[in-house]
Every structure is written in C-alpha cells, then in structure tokens.
Design an enzyme around this catalytic site. Structure first.
Site, PDB file in Angstrom:
ATOM      1  N   LYS A 165       9.159  56.566 -61.944  1.00 33.12           N
ATOM      2  CA  LYS A 165       8.580  57.737 -62.706  1.00 33.12           C
ATOM      3  C   LYS A 165       7.141  58.293 -62.132  1.00 33.12           C
ATOM      4  O   LYS A 165       6.957  59.307 -62.152  1.00 33.12           O
ATOM      5  CB  LYS A 165       8.476  57.276 -64.032  1.00 33.12           C
ATOM      6  CG  LYS A 165      10.074  57.313 -64.923  1.00 33.12           C
ATOM      7  CD  LYS A 165       9.687  57.174 -66.203  1.00 33.12           C
ATOM      8  CE  LYS A 165      11.100  57.278 -67.058  1.00 33.12           C
ATOM      9  NZ  LYS A 165      10.910  57.337 -68.460  1.00 33.12           N
ATOM     10  N   LYS A 213      25.963  64.988 -63.358  1.00 34.35           N
ATOM     11  CA  LYS A 213      25.821  64.428 -64.771  1.00 34.35           C
ATOM     12  C   LYS A 213      25.939  65.564 -65.508  1.00 34.35           C
ATOM     13  O   LYS A 213      25.162  66.578 -65.634  1.00 34.35           O
ATOM     14  CB  LYS A 213      24.737  63.430 -64.869  1.00 34.35           C
ATOM     15  CG  LYS A 213      24.944  61.930 -64.452  1.00 34.35           C
ATOM     16  CD  LYS A 213      23.964  61.173 -64.969  1.00 34.35           C
ATOM     17  CE  LYS A 213      24.127  60.726 -66.121  1.00 34.35           C
ATOM     18  NZ  LYS A 213      23.201  59.826 -66.673  1.00 34.35           N
ATOM     19  N   LYS A 264      21.301  68.338 -70.287  1.00 36.44           N
ATOM     20  CA  LYS A 264      20.793  69.407 -71.306  1.00 36.44           C
ATOM     21  C   LYS A 264      19.863  70.495 -70.487  1.00 36.44           C
ATOM     22  O   LYS A 264      19.690  71.522 -71.159  1.00 36.44           O
ATOM     23  CB  LYS A 264      20.052  68.874 -72.381  1.00 36.44           C
ATOM     24  CG  LYS A 264      18.585  68.262 -71.966  1.00 36.44           C
ATOM     25  CD  LYS A 264      17.766  67.727 -73.136  1.00 36.44           C
ATOM     26  CE  LYS A 264      16.413  67.244 -72.836  1.00 36.44           C
ATOM     27  NZ  LYS A 264      15.638  67.011 -73.696  1.00 36.44           N
TER      28      LYS A 264
END
Length: 339
Positions: A115, A201, A204
């Site tokens: 990250k 995948k 959203k």
C-alpha cells in the site's frame, strides 16, 4: 469460544463481496452460535482513515455496510455487530500495545509494503501501525479464533507475537493477560470476476455497471446483466478442464456453483453440452431467487438511518462491556495509575 472479525466499510456492494466475506460471516454466526460460541463482527472505520478518504462517504458507507450485513443474514441478536469508532477501547489498546510492537515487525508487513509502495515517506503513520490496531481489535475481546484469508495470515501472526511478548514482559508466570488467537481458515471463496471481462475481478470501481451484480439490483436488472454477460460461442464442456482458456465461461459456472452450494464439476454435469442461451436464464433465476429478498430488505434498511444507528449503538454497548476488563488489566499491567 469467541470469534472476532472485521470488514472495512465500502460502498456499492456487489456479488463478489457477498460470496467473498459476508456469506462466511453468516455461516459462522449460525454454526458457532448454535454451539455456544460468541461472534463479534465490526466495521473497521478506524482502519479506513489510514488511507485518503472522504468523510461523508465513510459515514454513508458505514451505514450501507450495516444494512448489507443485516439484509444478508447477520442477526444483531445472535452476533455483536458494531463499528470501531463507537468503542474507544480499540484505539486505547492499540496505543498501549505500541510499546510492545517492534518497528522491525511492522516493516516486514507485506500489506504495508504494497500500500505504501515506493512513497513510504509520504504514507500515513496510521497505515504503518495498522497491524497493531488489528492486534488490538482481537486481543481486546480475548478472541480465541479469527477468520483469516491468505492476505491476513501475517497480521494474525503479528497479533500473536505482540500478545506473547506482552504476556512475557508484564504478566506473572501462569497468569497471561492476552489469549493467543487461532486462525479459522474459511471455506475457499469463489473468485468472482467481471461479467464483461473474465480476467478481471468484479469491482465497484469498474465504470460499467453491467460488469457486476449489485446487492441493490432488482430481479429485472439481475436477469438483464446475466443475459448480456460476455461469453463465447462454445457449449459448456463435460469437465472443469474443458473450461481452460475460457475465462468468461469459467466465471459464470463458478458463480452458479457458489450460489447453489455445489461444485463447478457438478454444474457442468448438469449443463454439459448446453449453450449459454440455456445456461444464462438458469443462472439468472438462481441469482434472483437468492438475492432478491436480500436486496428488498437492504433497500428498506438503507432508508432507515435511525434503525441502522440503533443497531450499531446496541452492538457497541455490548462490545464496550466485553472490552472493559481486558483494557483495565492492560493499564494495570503496565503500571499506569488511573485513579
């Protein structure tokens, strides 16, 4: 036996979220509650602020996640459902455990490296100490078991290391303060891919709403999306090996198997030789049958902000009561005078 698990509050929930995490939570609640175990499920809103975020969206997404969890089967009377921000003991214990956690341990965390990327100097301190808060999340409640996927095994190992070192450093022999939690490896979740691209995948963030089945979709929308899902012209094969090189076909068969509680091999045994003109309507009907009641309940709950806040408040009250003894003993073990 006490099971503790958390999930970040994200908006626009879809089929992948349901089959990936939410359904496992419901299954654990029903199975383990019947055996006398206690399940605590929390929304990790404190973890969410370790990355850039929109405050209004975070508040909205937290309530949206509560509505989704309850509509999918989480029962606030069987489980303790709450958000971290309403239980200050989480951050209190994190700070107390920061004295035991070691920089070297945190530097080795794969999620931190991923990250933060190359800009570690620009990453937040919260992102670096995120695993200590995760340790506090479970140690606070004397969790005996924590469900973990592959991406969280390292963090649970860290929680055990912190607990062990604290017990060794500050507790008398035979009087350990923290329980060392064991992992629960959930049944392997189906990897749900985009309806428009079987190699990506379901997400959203995909700009095309046709790429995903949202938990808010009604029956017509679900059927339309399934019928327009990308496929190939070949009929379904007899074996799973026959799906090699056919990502879209593999994805739709996997979705059917996951929703029906069966295996891809069994799905192919049922639909062998049939084209998608027959398979898609069957898949759509299965999805509608399962998801429509959840979607209706979700839409009803999402409009009632007071009811959602009441669910969180009820769970937080129970969580605070459970957390208090461990937090008090931790302050005492560290020699902190509280009056």
């Amino acid at each position: 036996m006490r099971i503790v698990s958390g999930i970040q509050p994200t908006g626009n929930l879809h089929l992948g979220n349901y089959l990936g995490a939410i359904r496992n939570w419901v299954r654990m609640q029903d199975e383990w509650s019947a055996k006398g175990a206690q399940c605590l499920y929390f929304l990790a809103d404190l973890h969410a602020i370790s990355m850039p975020h929109n405050p209004a969206e975070l508040a909205s997404n937290t309530r949206e996640m509560v509505a989704a969890l309850v509509s999918c089967g989480i029962d606030p009377d069987k489980s303790i459902l709450f958000n971290q921000a309403q239980v200050p003991a989480h951050v209190e214990l994190q700070w107390l455990l920061n004295g035991t956690a070691r920089m070297g341990w945190l530097n080795r965390m794969t999620q931190w490296k991923d990250k933060a990327g190359k800009n570690r100097e620009g990453a937040s301190v919260a992102l670096f100490t995120y695993p200590v808060l995760q340790a506090a999340d479970v140690l606070l409640y004397q969790a005996t078991h924590v469900p973990v996927g592959e991406d969280q095994k390292q963090h649970l190992e860290l929680a055990r290391d912190i607990a062990q070192k604290f017990n060794n450093d500050f507790c008398a022999e035979g009087a350990a303060l923290f329980t060392l939690p064991d992992p629960i490896i959930p049944p392997e979740a189906a990897r749900i891919m985009s309806l428009r691209d079987g190699s990506a995948k379901m997400s959203k963030s995909d700009p095309s709403d046709m790429s995903r089945i949202n938990l808010t979709d009604d029956a017509d929308a679900i059927m339309q999306k399934v019928k327009k899902a990308k496929t190939d012209p070949e009929p379904l094969p007899a074996t799973v090996e026959g799906l090699a090189g056919r990502p879209e076909a593999n994805n739709l068969v996997g979705i059917y198997a996951a929703m029906a509680g069966t295996s891809p091999a069994q799905v192919l045994a049922q639909f062998e030789g049939k084209g998608f003109g027959q398979f898609k309507p069957a898949l759509g009907e299965l999805l509608v049958e399962t998801l429509s009641p959840m979607a209706a309940r979700y839409r009803e709950l999402r409009e009632d902000g007071e009811a959602l806040d009441a669910i969180l408040a009820k769970g937080a009250l129970k969580a605070r009561d459970l957390a208090a003894p461990t937090l008090a003993r931790t302050y005492q073990a560290l020699g902190l005078v509280r009056g």
